[in-house]
Structures are given as C-alpha cells and as structure tokens.
Write a protein that holds these residues in place. Structure first.
Motif, PDB file in Angstrom:
ATOM      1  N   CYS A 140      19.436  39.795  47.727  1.00 31.49           N
ATOM      2  CA  CYS A 140      20.207  40.925  47.193  1.00 31.49           C
ATOM      3  C   CYS A 140      20.694  41.735  48.385  1.00 31.49           C
ATOM      4  N   MET A 173      14.615  41.291  48.672  1.00 29.12           N
ATOM      5  CA  MET A 173      14.655  40.460  47.452  1.00 29.12           C
ATOM      6  C   MET A 173      15.299  39.120  47.817  1.00 29.12           C
ATOM      7  N   LEU A 231      21.818  44.596  48.551  1.00 26.27           N
ATOM      8  CA  LEU A 231      21.428  46.011  48.484  1.00 26.27           C
ATOM      9  C   LEU A 231      19.947  46.195  48.807  1.00 26.27           C
ATOM     10  N   HIS A 232      19.161  45.182  48.569  1.00 28.16           N
ATOM     11  CA  HIS A 232      17.719  45.213  48.821  1.00 28.16           C
ATOM     12  C   HIS A 232      17.346  43.877  49.457  1.00 28.16           C
ATOM     13  N   PRO A 274      21.508  48.729  40.298  1.00 27.77           N
ATOM     14  CA  PRO A 274      22.362  47.599  40.686  1.00 27.77           C
ATOM     15  C   PRO A 274      21.691  46.639  41.673  1.00 27.77           C
ATOM     16  N   HIS A 275      22.062  45.376  41.554  1.00 23.54           N
ATOM     17  CA  HIS A 275      21.645  44.335  42.490  1.00 23.54           C
ATOM     18  C   HIS A 275      22.831  43.422  42.745  1.00 23.54           C
ATOM     19  N   THR A 276      22.702  42.577  43.767  1.00 26.94           N
ATOM     20  CA  THR A 276      23.694  41.526  43.981  1.00 26.94           C
ATOM     21  C   THR A 276      22.963  40.203  44.177  1.00 26.94           C
TER      22      THR A 276
END
Ligand SMILES: [Cu+2]
Length: 121
Positions: A99, A105, A101-102, A64-66
């Motif tokens: 992102c 990015m 979550l990361h 998953p990413h956002t």
C-alpha cells in the motif's frame, strides 16, 4: 464447375471454424480470486492463482489504501472504503505489492502456470 465452387465454400467454412476454436482456447481459464484489505493488512497476505486469473482487492477499512506493485506492474487509484481494484495476472511468477500510503502493508500474489494446456516456458 458447380462442384468445385461448393468445395471452395466448404473449405472457407472450415477455416472460419478453426479460427473460432483458437479464440476460445485463448480465453480459457479466467478464474477469479479475492483479497480483502482489512485492519491495515492484505488477507490473504500471500495468494496463489493460476495464470489468467483476475484478482480483486476490496478495501474493508474506513480509511484509504492502495494496491501498488513493487515492480510497478500495476497500481490502483486510492481506494476508499468499499472500493475495489482488479488486475489479471497472465504471466507466472511472484508479484509483491504494497500500500503506497502505508508501505508496511505488503502482500504477494503467486501466479502458477495453468495446468493441462502443455504451454512451455
Ligand atoms: Cu494503506
């Protein structure tokens, strides 16, 4: 008397016509552009579009990413594999996003004024 009635009707028809044209101009220029999320990167990392364009992000990773605006102007839900998120940019400027979550990015959408419509600031 019949004459003046029918010219009033003609005037009303003209007014209706003019507002229809204004509506069409307001919706002009709905371009689309795409950003792929792949291997923990946004590609292209920097994308330039014209105002009024809709950008669609597609998650091609199997994790998953956002897509989250650095200035909180837009934020996707968590995108699983093959999910997409779209946002329409109406105001010129540079929009940085990441992102959530990361956070390493990152990407930027550069929105340029649509050409040829004489719109000022
Ligand atoms: Cu991510």
């Amino acid at each position: 008397m019949a004459m003046s009635l029918s010219s009033a009707a003609a005037a009303a028809a003209l007014i209706g016509c003019a507002s229809g044209i204004a509506l069409e101009v307001a919706f002009a220029g709905g371009d689309t552009a795409a950003v792929a999320i792949d291997n923990f990167t946004f590609a292209p990392q920097r994308l330039t579009v014209t105002a009024g364009s809709t950008v669609t992000w597609s998650n091609r990773d199997d994790i998953p990413h956002t897509v989250a605006s650095a200035t909180k102007q837009f934020k996707s839900k968590t995108l699983d594999a093959d999910d997409t998120f779209s946002f329409t940019f109406t105001t010129p400027g540079a929009y940085e996003y990441f992102c959530s979550l990361h956070p390493h990015m990152t990407g930027t959408i550069v929105v340029e004024a649509a050409t040829g419509n004489g719109a000022a600031p």
